[in-house]
Design an enzyme around this catalytic site. Structure first.
Site, PDB file in Angstrom:
ATOM      1  N   ASP A  63       0.846  -1.202   0.000  1.00 19.16           N
ATOM      2  CA  ASP A  63       0.000   0.000   0.000  1.00 19.16           C
ATOM      3  C   ASP A  63       0.882   1.253   0.000  1.00 19.16           C
ATOM      4  OD1 ASP A  63       0.900  -0.155   2.594  1.00 19.16           O
ATOM      5  OD2 ASP A  63      -1.074   0.186   3.513  1.00 19.16           O
ATOM      6  N   SER A  64       2.212   1.043   0.034  1.00 17.84           N
ATOM      7  CA  SER A  64       3.154   2.152  -0.201  1.00 17.84           C
ATOM      8  C   SER A  64       2.950   2.717  -1.610  1.00 17.84           C
ATOM      9  CB  SER A  64       4.606   1.678  -0.021  1.00 17.84           C
ATOM     10  OG  SER A  64       4.829   0.483  -0.739  1.00 17.84           O
ATOM     11  N   ASP A 102      -1.233  -6.099  -0.660  1.00 19.09           N
ATOM     12  CA  ASP A 102      -1.432  -5.469   0.651  1.00 19.09           C
ATOM     13  C   ASP A 102      -2.889  -5.045   0.795  1.00 19.09           C
ATOM     14  OD1 ASP A 102      -0.188  -4.760   2.952  1.00 19.09           O
ATOM     15  OD2 ASP A 102       0.980  -3.110   2.095  1.00 19.09           O
ATOM     16  N   LYS A 132      -1.679  -9.383   2.541  1.00 20.40           N
ATOM     17  CA  LYS A 132      -0.953  -8.937   3.760  1.00 20.40           C
ATOM     18  C   LYS A 132      -1.869  -8.029   4.577  1.00 20.40           C
ATOM     19  CE  LYS A 132       2.676  -5.950   3.751  1.00 20.40           C
ATOM     20  NZ  LYS A 132       2.132  -4.877   4.636  1.00 20.40           N
ATOM     21  N   GLU A 134      -1.961  -5.705   8.270  1.00 22.15           N
ATOM     22  CA  GLU A 134      -1.195  -5.107   9.375  1.00 22.15           C
ATOM     23  C   GLU A 134      -1.899  -5.377  10.707  1.00 22.15           C
ATOM     24  OE1 GLU A 134      -0.275  -0.968   8.801  1.00 22.15           O
ATOM     25  OE2 GLU A 134       0.663  -1.313   6.843  1.00 22.15           O
ATOM     26  N   GLU A 201       8.495  -4.755  10.839  1.00 21.96           N
ATOM     27  CA  GLU A 201       8.931  -3.433  10.381  1.00 21.96           C
ATOM     28  C   GLU A 201       9.285  -2.536  11.569  1.00 21.96           C
ATOM     29  OE1 GLU A 201       6.471  -1.475   7.456  1.00 21.96           O
ATOM     30  OE2 GLU A 201       7.568   0.412   7.664  1.00 21.96           O
TER      31      GLU A 201
HETATM   32  O1  KIV Z   1       3.459  -1.168   1.674  1.00 19.87           O
HETATM   33  C1  KIV Z   1       4.613  -1.598   1.738  1.00 19.87           C
HETATM   34  O2  KIV Z   1       5.454  -1.283   0.912  1.00 19.87           O
HETATM   35  C2  KIV Z   1       4.921  -2.504   2.857  1.00 19.87           C
HETATM   36  C3  KIV Z   1       6.287  -2.980   3.083  1.00 19.87           C
HETATM   37  C4  KIV Z   1       7.431  -2.256   2.761  1.00 19.87           C
HETATM   38  C5  KIV Z   1       6.468  -4.087   3.986  1.00 19.87           C
HETATM   39  O3  KIV Z   1       4.056  -2.851   3.575  1.00 19.87           O
END
Ligand code: KIV
Length: 305
Positions: A63-64, A102, A132, A134, A201
């Site tokens: 989600d980055s 994510d 993924k 969190e 993280e």
């Molecule tokens: O969103 C992301 O890029 C991440 C990671 C870097 C682990 O969750």
């Protein structure tokens, strides 16, 4: 136009070489063999294809995406539909790596039904192999539900960016005894829930090492020191494409900003100075058509005079 053959870059494993398709079971084998696992984020077809061809075992559509590609201030604004659009593009570029998607903020926070339906969309529509999520022990029941629906889940604990407003900033977690105890509880709860891997993280190296020794699942660190079972970094961070000073844990492996600016400026200069395109870069009429065209134009000129 010449086309570079797939897998033709020197020094890189070929796309179709005997590399195995990475699965969640293979990640566990890596942990048992103490072979470090590599993971990078990717958000589009071209870069995910390059990352895959370079032999990276896991590709995460993080989600980055929110900051790196979409220009949002943090990860909270990115939507399911935006994530899905990019997961589909990455799916087209990835052959061997395990593809993780994510779950964005809000996609699993409302209730278990909508979380399950969003996770299912990533698999069914996006072709993701793992989702993924969190959060630590408070997510264990939800993670079990998703795994029961045949969807592998990656956990993510420590500095969880979707909790930025609760944490009061992006702060390293687990720096005191109660923080360490909480992280250990989180890790063990997710391990028991059956996560395919666990992203650690922004936690002290010592704590990441303890968790890695304690859990069966492979740990993938980012800002968590070298004792994890694998490491993940953000693609734009390793290539200087973020327009911001890097975090302490980032190592830059190339200067994408410099490379792109240089190429773009050179293109601009060539067009302005009439150096581009050259005659060789132009298409030409076949000889007979050219002769015919010259004749027509000459006739027109004669009629006008
Ligand atoms: O969103 C992301 O890029 C991440 C990671 C870097 C682990 O969750």
């Amino acid at each position: 136009m010449s086309v570079t053959p797939i897998g033709g870059r020197p020094g890189f494993p070929g796309r179709d070489e005997i590399r195995q398709k990475i699965t969640t079971a293979i990640l566990r084998e890596f942990k048992h063999r103490h072979e470090p696992i590599t993971c990078l984020t990717a958000y589009d077809y071209a870069t995910s294809r390059l990352v895959d061809e370079a032999g990276i075992e896991m590709i995460l559509v993080g989600d980055s995406l929110a900051q790196t590609v979409l220009g949002y201030e943090n990860t909270l604004s990115v939507t399911m539909d935006e994530m899905l659009h990019h997961v589909k593009a990455v799916r087209r570029g990835v052959k061997q790596a395990l593809l993780l998607a994510d779950m964005p903020y809000g996609s699993y926070h409302v209730d278990a039904e909508s979380a399950l339906s969003n996770a299912t969309r990533f698999v069914k529509e996006g072709g993701a192999e793992v989702v993924k999520i969190e959060g630590g022990e408070k997510r264990a029941d939800l993670i079990r539900r998703i795994i029961d629906a045949e969807i592998p889940v990656a956990g993510h604990i420590g500095l969880t960016p979707q909790s930025v407003n609760v944490m009061g900033g992006y702060k390293v977690q687990g720096k005191n005894l109660s923080g360490i105890e909480q992280l250990m509880r989180d890790a063990v709860a997710l391990d028991r829930a059956g996560v395919a891997c666990l992203v650690l993280e922004g936690i002290p190296r010592e704590v990441a090492a303890m968790i890695t020794a304690e859990v069966e699942t492979p740990t993938i660190g980012i800002g968590a020191g070298p004792d994890c079972d694998g490491q993940v970094l953000v693609f734009h961070d390793i290539l200087n494409l973020t327009f911001a000073p890097p975090a302490k844990f980032v190592r830059r492996y190339g200067d994408g900003a410099e490379l792109i600016s240089h190429a773009v400026q050179a293109f601009r200069a060539d067009v302005k100075s009439l150096q581009y395109p050259s005659d060789e870069q132009s298409y030409h009429l076949p000889k007979e058509t050219k002769v015919g065209l010259d004749t027509v134009l000459a006739r027109k000129r004669a009629m006008r005079s």
